[in-house]
Scaffold this active site. Structure first.
Site, mmCIF file in Angstrom:
data_model
loop_
_atom_site.group_PDB
_atom_site.id
_atom_site.type_symbol
_atom_site.label_atom_id
_atom_site.label_comp_id
_atom_site.label_asym_id
_atom_site.label_seq_id
_atom_site.Cartn_x
_atom_site.Cartn_y
_atom_site.Cartn_z
ATOM 1 N N LYS A 86 0.857 -1.183 0.000
ATOM 2 C CA LYS A 86 0.000 0.000 0.000
ATOM 3 C C LYS A 86 0.896 1.237 0.000
ATOM 4 C CE LYS A 86 -3.644 2.342 2.647
ATOM 5 N NZ LYS A 86 -4.501 2.280 3.845
ATOM 6 N N LYS A 120 -2.299 -1.489 -3.631
ATOM 7 C CA LYS A 120 -3.103 -0.273 -3.613
ATOM 8 C C LYS A 120 -2.188 0.939 -3.763
ATOM 9 C CE LYS A 120 -6.318 2.349 -0.703
ATOM 10 N NZ LYS A 120 -6.989 2.452 0.613
#
Length: 326
Positions: free
Chosen positions: A199, A252
């Site tokens: 992420k 992400k």
């Protein structure tokens, strides 16, 4: 002289679908649901056209709307009534996510995933417990190890409410192992973990922070989320999560990090998820509103590129819009 190699032969309508290399199905998609304990009615999210916060009493209806499009999986994000320095509402038995999940699992057949993080529940908006003096010193942010216990407690509370899968997004070192241990000790050995394994500290999250009321009150998250410049580091992060027991590996954002999605797909055998984040959604809507792009066509092409890069699952705000086409 006619060349023997003419790829165009396989591009006519009759054969084109038969040789298509990548398919995108409604069952590949996960739809976000924002449940807000501070409201009794639906509240439009201005920076994410077409999406709303819904009250706890409206969570079931919202999920049924999603299910009618053919999307089978949802992920629940919560906006609590109150916040504190520790984010204690994240693991409260009567918390907003826990209350919504109980209703959703009791009244629908949706596959229910929950976001496990503290940013929506802390009064400072960071994803964990703060180091001493962090509010005054920008070089300090979140204490890693004390946060692990809070994340594990949160995951267990979600499983006890009926969550089918938990998805930790805090980017704390060791969070998957702590959550796996917590779930197993509480008897939830069958609940899988979809870790936000890679992420990034991205500029594409702005609309989500409006939607979930989770923007940092000070500083930023660069001390615990990944540097957008780093791809090799992502493989280290993902490998650690695999070793700790992650069942699904999330990257992400998605579109700016398709190279990372591809690298994870090629290196690991686990299912790979990608989060087509709020900024990716909002920018296509903005361009469409100006008449510069066809929204449905560009959304479809975007999700197809994520699938082609190697994602098995896509968490996206376009889930409902594209499901009927798919």
């Amino acid at each position: 002289m006619d060349t023997p190699d003419r790829p165009r032969r396989l591009r006519i309508d009759g054969i084109r679908p038969l040789v298509s290399e990548t398919t995108l199905e409604a069952t590949d998609l996960i739809a976000p649901v924002f449940v807000d304990a501070t409201t009794d009615e639906r509240v439009p999210i201005e920076t994410m056209p077409g999406h709303e916060r819904v009250p706890v009493d409206g969570a079931v209806d919202r999920v049924e709307e999603i299910r009618e499009t053919g999307v089978e999986a949802i992920i629940v994000f919560g906006v609590p009534e109150s916040k504190d320095g520790e984010g204690s509402g994240a693991w409260a038995a009567d918390g907003v996510v826990q209350a919504a999940v109980r209703r959703i699992t009791a009244e629908t057949d949706a596959y229910v995933i929950t976001d496990v993080c503290l940013c929506e529940y802390t009064d400072h908006g960071h994803c964990g417990l703060l180091e001493p003096d962090a509010r005054e010193d920008p070089t300090l942010t979140v204490e890693n190890d004390p946060t692990l216990e809070a994340l594990a407690r949160t995951a267990v509370s979600h499983a006890e409410a009926g969550a089918d899968m938990v998805a930790p997004s805090a980017m704390m070192d060791g969070m998957v192992g702590a959550i796996r241990e917590g779930l197993d000790d509480a008897g939830h050995t069958g609940v899988p973990i979809m870790s936000y394994a890679a992420k990034y500290e991205s500029a594409f999250y702005g609309p989500f922070r409006d939607a979930a009321d989770g923007a940092p009150a000070f500083g930023d998250r660069r001390h615990y989320q990944m540097d957008p410049a780093n791809a090799r580091e992502a493989m280290r992060e993902v490998e650690l999560d695999v070793e700790e027991g992650a069942d699904v590996l999330m990257v992400k954002p998605a579109l700016p990090y398709l190279d990372v999605v591809r690298d994870v797909r090629e290196r690991f055998d686990h299912p790979v998820a990608a989060y087509n984040v709020s900024g990716e959604y909002a920018m296509l809507h903005a361009a469409s509103e100006q008449g510069w792009l066809d929204l449905e066509a560009t959304a479809y092409e975007s999700l197809l590129s994520i699938k082609r890069a190697g994602a098995d699952l896509i968490l996206t705000y376009f889930a409902e819009d594209l499901a009927e086409r798919l």
